[in-house]
Design a protein around this motif. Structure first.
Motif, PDB file in Angstrom:
ATOM      1  N   UNK A   1      41.067  32.181  46.990  1.00 48.70           N
ATOM      2  CA  UNK A   1      40.655  32.600  45.660  1.00 48.70           C
ATOM      3  C   UNK A   1      41.146  34.017  45.361  1.00 48.70           C
ATOM      4  N   UNK A   2      41.183  34.869  46.382  1.00 52.09           N
ATOM      5  CA  UNK A   2      41.701  36.223  46.183  1.00 52.09           C
ATOM      6  C   UNK A   2      43.176  36.211  45.828  1.00 52.09           C
ATOM      7  N   UNK A   3      43.955  35.376  46.519  1.00 58.84           N
ATOM      8  CA  UNK A   3      45.376  35.249  46.212  1.00 58.84           C
ATOM      9  C   UNK A   3      45.580  34.710  44.806  1.00 58.84           C
ATOM     10  N   UNK A   4      44.796  33.695  44.449  1.00 57.81           N
ATOM     11  CA  UNK A   4      44.897  33.125  43.101  1.00 57.81           C
ATOM     12  C   UNK A   4      44.563  34.173  42.045  1.00 57.81           C
ATOM     13  N   UNK A   5      43.531  34.972  42.294  1.00 62.15           N
ATOM     14  CA  UNK A   5      43.144  36.009  41.340  1.00 62.15           C
ATOM     15  C   UNK A   5      44.262  37.030  41.154  1.00 62.15           C
ATOM     16  N   UNK A   6      44.905  37.437  42.251  1.00 63.23           N
ATOM     17  CA  UNK A   6      45.989  38.417  42.171  1.00 63.23           C
ATOM     18  C   UNK A   6      47.175  37.861  41.391  1.00 63.23           C
ATOM     19  N   UNK A   7      47.504  36.604  41.649  1.00 64.99           N
ATOM     20  CA  UNK A   7      48.622  35.968  40.947  1.00 64.99           C
ATOM     21  C   UNK A   7      48.317  35.826  39.461  1.00 64.99           C
ATOM     22  N   UNK A   8      47.079  35.461  39.143  1.00 64.45           N
ATOM     23  CA  UNK A   8      46.687  35.323  37.742  1.00 64.45           C
ATOM     24  C   UNK A   8      46.720  36.664  37.021  1.00 64.45           C
ATOM     25  N   UNK A   9      46.352  37.720  37.713  1.00 59.69           N
ATOM     26  CA  UNK A   9      46.371  39.043  37.110  1.00 59.69           C
ATOM     27  C   UNK A   9      47.798  39.500  36.816  1.00 59.69           C
TER      28      UNK A   9
END
Length: 246
Positions: free
Chosen positions: A41-49
């Motif tokens: 979820x942290x990786x997904x959040x960074x990519x989305x940002x």
């Protein structure tokens, strides 16, 4: 379906699972909900940002290309271009109008339509190269989503490991919990490094290769269509395009 990509993905999971067992641990030790949330979820959040919704949606759509890659047959394309040049010499450029509807690729249809409309050779090259460059930039931006995920996930793994060790430090008075807590903390590192090096980075590299092949096919097409517009001999066109296949 691309069998090599499917086998590679399966092996990526087996390497971690079998390696864990061979090292004397259990498969259940690989599952840690906290580590999963932090890393994935942290990786997904960074990519989305980092990326826009359009880029993320394009990246999601391109995932299937890894397992169902488009087939590129440059020899076949050269033969088709030579066939179009022979039609244009016999019937004129308007003779190519019947070929437009039979083409599934919108880029090919657009190029043939420009020919039929009597566009100047440089105008054809300019219009098609702009579309080629734009499409390549869009696709490369989508491929870099996976590359960025591969960069962020190991860091997320380190964050998860540090948070796990912080939790362990709060239970130093209970030695029986230390071993289990430390092992659980390092699961985050396994998740992060494995996600990056066994999935995300290889997927990004594969997509970039496919994008490059697609661009090369379209370069062949542009050169062929411009040569037809200039009225070159079919044999000369074939010899010129064969240079792309060397």
């Amino acid at each position: 379906m691309d069998l090599v990509s499917i086998i590679g993905t399966i092996l990526a999971f087996l390497v971690v699972i079998v390696g864990t067992v061979l090292k004397g641990s259990s498969i259940s030790a690989l599952w840690n909900p906290g580590a999963f949330v932090i890393v994935f979820m942290g990786t997904l959040a960074a990519v989305m940002l980092q990326n826009s919704w359009q880029v993320l949606r394009r990246a999601a759509g391109m995932t299937r290309l890894i397992y169902q890659p488009p087939r590129h047959y440059p020899d076949d394309l050269v033969s088709r271009v030579v066939g179009w040049s022979e039609i244009s010499r016999r019937q004129g450029l308007l003779g190519l109008e019947s070929q437009i509807d039979s083409e599934a690729d919108g880029f090919v249809r657009k190029g043939l339509q420009l020919l039929v409309d009597g566009s100047e050779p440089e105008a054809i090259r300019s219009v098609l190269e702009v579309e080629l460059d734009t499409r390549e930039q869009v696709d490369m931006a989508a491929a870099k989503v996976f590359e960025h995920a591969g960069i962020y996930s190991p860091t997320m793994g380190i964050i998860g490991a540090v948070l796990g060790l912080m939790a362990v430090m709060q239970h130093l008075s209970d030695p029986s919990e230390l071993g289990h807590g430390i092992a659980a903390a390092f699961v985050s590192t396994i998740y992060g490094v494995s996600l990056a090096n066994l999935l995300m980075l290889p997927m990004a590299a594969r997509l970039k290769t496919l994008i490059g092949k697609q661009a090369r096919m379209r370069e062949i097409l542009i050169e062929g269509l411009v040569s037809i517009a200039e009225g070159e001999n079919p044999r000369q066109i074939e010899s010129k395009l064969q240079g792309y296949l060397s």
